[in-house]
Design an enzyme around this catalytic site. Structure first.
Site, PDB file in Angstrom:
ATOM      1  N   LYS A 126       0.836  -1.211   0.000  1.00  0.00           N
ATOM      2  CA  LYS A 126       0.000   0.000   0.000  1.00  0.00           C
ATOM      3  C   LYS A 126       0.870   1.260   0.000  1.00  0.00           C
ATOM      4  O   LYS A 126       0.624   2.185  -0.760  1.00  0.00           O
ATOM      5  CB  LYS A 126      -0.917   0.046   1.238  1.00  0.00           C
ATOM      6  CG  LYS A 126      -1.894  -1.097   1.355  1.00  0.00           C
ATOM      7  CD  LYS A 126      -2.857  -0.904   2.527  1.00  0.00           C
ATOM      8  CE  LYS A 126      -2.202  -0.849   3.897  1.00  0.00           C
ATOM      9  NZ  LYS A 126      -1.541  -2.076   4.320  1.00  0.00           N
TER      10      LYS A 126
ATOM     11  N   ARG B  74      -8.937   1.134   9.677  1.00  0.00           N
ATOM     12  CA  ARG B  74      -8.557  -0.248   9.958  1.00  0.00           C
ATOM     13  C   ARG B  74      -9.605  -0.965  10.790  1.00  0.00           C
ATOM     14  O   ARG B  74      -9.421  -2.149  11.106  1.00  0.00           O
ATOM     15  CB  ARG B  74      -7.239  -0.256  10.732  1.00  0.00           C
ATOM     16  CG  ARG B  74      -6.015  -0.592   9.886  1.00  0.00           C
ATOM     17  CD  ARG B  74      -4.840  -0.439  10.800  1.00  0.00           C
ATOM     18  NE  ARG B  74      -3.678  -1.188  10.492  1.00  0.00           N
ATOM     19  CZ  ARG B  74      -2.601  -0.685   9.895  1.00  0.00           C
ATOM     20  NH1 ARG B  74      -2.586   0.534   9.430  1.00  0.00           N
ATOM     21  NH2 ARG B  74      -1.524  -1.425   9.765  1.00  0.00           N
TER      22      ARG B  74
ATOM     23  N   ARG C 120      12.172  -2.756  10.844  1.00  0.00           N
ATOM     24  CA  ARG C 120      11.160  -2.274  11.787  1.00  0.00           C
ATOM     25  C   ARG C 120      10.944  -3.340  12.852  1.00  0.00           C
ATOM     26  O   ARG C 120      10.879  -4.519  12.538  1.00  0.00           O
ATOM     27  CB  ARG C 120       9.841  -2.012  11.043  1.00  0.00           C
ATOM     28  CG  ARG C 120       9.735  -0.632  10.459  1.00  0.00           C
ATOM     29  CD  ARG C 120       8.578  -0.497   9.510  1.00  0.00           C
ATOM     30  NE  ARG C 120       7.284  -0.918  10.059  1.00  0.00           N
ATOM     31  CZ  ARG C 120       6.110  -0.736   9.444  1.00  0.00           C
ATOM     32  NH1 ARG C 120       6.076  -0.146   8.262  1.00  0.00           N
ATOM     33  NH2 ARG C 120       4.989  -1.146   9.979  1.00  0.00           N
TER      34      ARG C 120
END
Ligand code: AMP
Length: 218
Positions: A13, A88, A160
């Site tokens: 995305k 979400r 991450r």
């Protein structure tokens, strides 16, 4: 153009939103990026969000809705925006509907990018990002330079914390439970379109433009 990019973490995305932003000059609004910047800057928001993010859980709806309310009322959103990672949950989607109705605006399309979950685990555990500018690399398909420095800004390239396998699997479970119901929510409104994201970045971008009825920049 007001667009939502929907899809599990790791479907691409963010990469696709940046390409749309560059070509059409409408801002990408990534709640994940906003939260990571707040964590980096140790703001009150960042301190509150970090524990949720580290375990792959969702940050509470009221916090996220407040961020979006503020962001979409900025002047650069007048021509439109690309929402990446928001909404979400159903309450977030309902809050967005209410905000847009108040502003007398509507959503053009919700574009779902689909990738098989096991392929997502592969993608995310191999993902590396620049800690400064957020540029994305992948150990298998787009390896970062050997010196570990970002070619764009010189920042340090890192993994991450939430791209470790256990957290990735938790994020996928959270997606299935809390975010996947949005497909039905937007499908009922007749604005959901789905594309296959298991392809090269350029090919997925082409499919997105086709779906939106837009042309690629020459
Ligand atoms: P992302 O970069 O979109 O995968 O987001 C990273 C993390 O930020 C997520 O795992 C959540 O902890 C948090 N986050 C981002 N967007 C939202 C949202 N719309 N609602 C709740 N939490 C979010």
């Amino acid at each position: 153009m007001r667009l939502i990019l929907l899809g599990a973490p790791g479907v691409g995305k963010g990469t696709q939103a940046k390409k749309l932003q560059d070509q059409f000059g409408i801002p990408q609004i990534s709640t994940g990026d906003i939260l990571r910047a707040a964590v980096r800057d140790k703001t009150e928001l960042g301190m509150a969000a970090k524990a949720y993010m580290d375990r792959g859980a969702l940050v509470p709806d009221d916090v996220i809705i407040g961020i979006i309310r503020e962001r979409i009322s900025q002047p650069d959103c007048e021509k439109g925006f690309i929402l990446d990672g928001f909404p979400r949950t159903i309450p977030q989607a309902e809050a967005l509907d209410a905000m847009l109705a108040e502003m007398k605006l509507n959503l053009d399309v919700v574009l779902e990018i689909y990738v098989d979950p096991e392929k997502i685990v592969q993608r995310l555990t191999n993902r590396r990002v620049c800690s400064e500018c957020g540029a994305v690399f992948n150990l298998l398909t787009n390896p970062p330079p050997a010196d570990g420095k970002c070619p764009n800004c010189g920042g340090v390239i890192i993994q991450r914390d939430d791209d470790k396998e256990e957290t990735v699997r938790n994020r996928l479970a959270v997606y299935n439970k809390q975010t996947a119901p949005l497909k039905e929510f937007y499908s009922k409104k007749g604005i959901l379109k789905t594309i296959d994201g298991d392809d090269t970045v350029e090919e997925v971008y082409r499919k997105i433009l086709d779906t939106l009825g837009l042309e690629k920049e020459k």
